[in-house]
Write a protein that holds these residues in place. Structure first.
Motif, PDB file in Angstrom:
ATOM      1  N   ASP A 105       2.087 -11.989  30.361  1.00 30.25           N
ATOM      2  CA  ASP A 105       1.989 -12.618  29.054  1.00 30.25           C
ATOM      3  C   ASP A 105       0.954 -13.730  29.157  1.00 30.25           C
ATOM      4  O   ASP A 105       1.139 -14.676  29.908  1.00 30.25           O
ATOM      5  N   VAL A 108       5.825 -11.596  33.442  1.00 30.68           N
ATOM      6  CA  VAL A 108       6.989 -11.029  32.766  1.00 30.68           C
ATOM      7  C   VAL A 108       7.669 -10.043  33.718  1.00 30.68           C
ATOM      8  O   VAL A 108       8.879  -9.984  33.827  1.00 30.68           O
ATOM      9  N   SER A 167      -0.449 -16.787  27.797  1.00 23.33           N
ATOM     10  CA  SER A 167      -0.050 -17.827  26.846  1.00 23.33           C
ATOM     11  C   SER A 167      -1.221 -18.759  26.594  1.00 23.33           C
ATOM     12  O   SER A 167      -1.938 -19.125  27.514  1.00 23.33           O
ATOM     13  N   LYS A 218      -4.504 -23.981  25.500  1.00 17.17           N
ATOM     14  CA  LYS A 218      -5.518 -24.717  24.762  1.00 17.17           C
ATOM     15  C   LYS A 218      -6.663 -23.764  24.461  1.00 17.17           C
ATOM     16  O   LYS A 218      -7.039 -22.956  25.300  1.00 17.17           O
ATOM     17  N   VAL A 226       3.816  -6.588  33.737  1.00 18.05           N
ATOM     18  CA  VAL A 226       3.566  -7.183  32.425  1.00 18.05           C
ATOM     19  C   VAL A 226       3.138  -8.624  32.624  1.00 18.05           C
ATOM     20  O   VAL A 226       3.814  -9.390  33.308  1.00 18.05           O
ATOM     21  N   VAL A 285      -7.552 -23.146  28.121  1.00 17.80           N
ATOM     22  CA  VAL A 285      -6.592 -22.982  29.202  1.00 17.80           C
ATOM     23  C   VAL A 285      -5.679 -21.815  28.857  1.00 17.80           C
ATOM     24  O   VAL A 285      -5.103 -21.778  27.772  1.00 17.80           O
ATOM     25  N   THR A 286      -5.599 -20.853  29.763  1.00 17.36           N
ATOM     26  CA  THR A 286      -4.629 -19.777  29.580  1.00 17.36           C
ATOM     27  C   THR A 286      -3.652 -19.813  30.744  1.00 17.36           C
ATOM     28  O   THR A 286      -4.051 -19.929  31.900  1.00 17.36           O
ATOM     29  N   ASP A 287      -2.381 -19.749  30.397  1.00 13.91           N
ATOM     30  CA  ASP A 287      -1.341 -19.674  31.412  1.00 13.91           C
ATOM     31  C   ASP A 287      -0.890 -18.220  31.501  1.00 13.91           C
ATOM     32  O   ASP A 287      -0.372 -17.673  30.525  1.00 13.91           O
ATOM     33  N   MET A 288      -1.151 -17.588  32.648  1.00 14.27           N
ATOM     34  CA  MET A 288      -0.730 -16.210  32.837  1.00 14.27           C
ATOM     35  C   MET A 288       0.715 -16.232  33.343  1.00 14.27           C
ATOM     36  O   MET A 288       0.977 -16.619  34.492  1.00 14.27           O
ATOM     37  N   SER A 289       1.625 -15.807  32.486  1.00  9.47           N
ATOM     38  CA  SER A 289       3.044 -15.821  32.852  1.00  9.47           C
ATOM     39  C   SER A 289       3.449 -14.443  33.346  1.00  9.47           C
ATOM     40  O   SER A 289       3.057 -13.429  32.789  1.00  9.47           O
ATOM     41  N   GLY A 299       1.465 -15.558  36.846  1.00 10.60           N
ATOM     42  CA  GLY A 299       1.296 -14.131  36.577  1.00 10.60           C
ATOM     43  C   GLY A 299      -0.036 -13.598  37.083  1.00 10.60           C
ATOM     44  O   GLY A 299      -0.888 -14.340  37.575  1.00 10.60           O
ATOM     45  N   LYS A 300      -0.195 -12.288  36.938  1.00 12.17           N
ATOM     46  CA  LYS A 300      -1.431 -11.632  37.324  1.00 12.17           C
ATOM     47  C   LYS A 300      -2.504 -11.888  36.274  1.00 12.17           C
ATOM     48  O   LYS A 300      -2.212 -12.154  35.123  1.00 12.17           O
ATOM     49  N   GLY A 301      -3.763 -11.752  36.694  1.00 13.42           N
ATOM     50  CA  GLY A 301      -4.838 -11.743  35.710  1.00 13.42           C
ATOM     51  C   GLY A 301      -5.708 -12.984  35.680  1.00 13.42           C
ATOM     52  O   GLY A 301      -6.676 -13.020  34.942  1.00 13.42           O
ATOM     53  N   ARG A 319      -3.033 -20.954  40.609  1.00 13.23           N
ATOM     54  CA  ARG A 319      -1.745 -21.527  40.192  1.00 13.23           C
ATOM     55  C   ARG A 319      -1.785 -23.047  40.277  1.00 13.23           C
ATOM     56  O   ARG A 319      -2.593 -23.613  41.004  1.00 13.23           O
TER      57      ARG A 319
END
Lengths: 199, 199
Positions: A179, B183, A181, A184, A177, B177-181, B32-34, B164
């Motif tokens: 997420d 889970v 986030s 911006k 999974v 900006v996307t932060d891939m977290s 995270g992945k992606g 990262r």
């Protein structure tokens, strides 16, 4: 990268090889960008392995994902990697003969019925269920049923489900999974979507 | 989806059309992945628009991104969308004639010098600077210089930077900006990477 190593060795009775080839359920959720794009990026790897890929777009959109669709269709037809079938709710649901009579909820359910048939028949090796979290979140499709179908799917069939508000039970059942986030986004600065970027 | 609307109308003296076609700097970061897969997914849209695409892989990896690379090369050669140039640190840095003499830090810097030349020449319309956050984070490449080059790049050239630990100054300068977290990840359950999924 950096190269990951498992942090635990599970007591599941599987060999490393069996575990390595385990079918995976991915969920890409969160309010940020990249949920669907990462799913289609994953499809590139699957294509390169020669896997048959089925894409199911679960939310009717004015813009769909035309870039990804055209690219994956060209790849699927290239004869060099796997095949690609692309199904759209209300358009590419080609097995639905009735036209214009179904509301969106019924169309989403028709799509899910087809996914179930394809999983039972092991039609694909990668399923991209794009925006499928929404019909679950909206209560159109029963999350418990989805979880049960995923748990019992035969063979080695990987499934990626995208969309905001993925139900907790789905996240619980998933192997991976992410997420996404939003840190911006250009819309925060008054930017509208642009061609080649948003679609 | 759902369709977004800008929350503010900026007082920047630009027309909606000018703002719509503004060159964008994307950053995909987080543990995270992606991050990379979403960048390559974005490349599918760019390809569909007929844009020339330059991919620069900044961290040498045992597995690289062979699926994405093969797929984008097939697309680039299909004659139907944009072109794709794929550069790898230490391999596809084809403009580096010396062999085996450079350490990774120097190789990363060579790649960045080439990115600067291409930006100045407006060689591409989309740049995927894959894993480029690492050499900045490690201090190999000066983040302030990257920010300045990005701010002053000519024309409409979109840039995606993944990795990262993206430096704060880069995040500040970025449009999206996307932060891939993470889970949940199969490695937490003792799963090793598998073909078609991790590469």
């Amino acid at each position: 990268m950096p190269q990951g190593q498992p942090t635990t060795v599970p007591d599941d009775g599987l060999t490393t090889r069996q575990r390595r080839n385990r079918p995976l359920l991915f969920v890409h959720t969160g309010i940020g960008k990249g949920k669907s794009t990462a799913a289609f990026g994953l499809a590139l790897r699957a294509w390169n392995q020669g896997w048959p890929i089925g894409v199911f777009q679960f939310v009717k959109s004015a813009k769909w994902k035309v870039g990804e669709e055209n690219a994956l269709k060209v790849l699927g037809a290239s004869g060099e990697g796997g095949t690609v079938d692309w199904h759209k709710m209300g358009e590419g649901w080609s097995w639905v003969q009735r036209d214009g009579q179904l509301d969106n909820e019924e169309k989403a359910r028709e799509g899910w019925e087809q996914v179930k048939r394809d999983l039972a028949a092991e039609t694909y090796k990668l399923y991209v269920l794009d925006e499928f979290a929404y019909p679950m979140h909206w209560g159109w499709i029963d999350t418990d049923e989805v979880v049960e179908v995923m748990r019992n799917r035969p063979g080695t069939q990987h499934v990626v489900i995208t969309g905001r508000n993925a139900p907790d039970a789905l996240i619980e059942a998933a192997d991976l999974v992410t997420d996404m986030s939003k840190v911006k986004h250009p819309m925060d600065a008054g930017q509208k979507g642009q061609r080649g970027i948003e679609w």
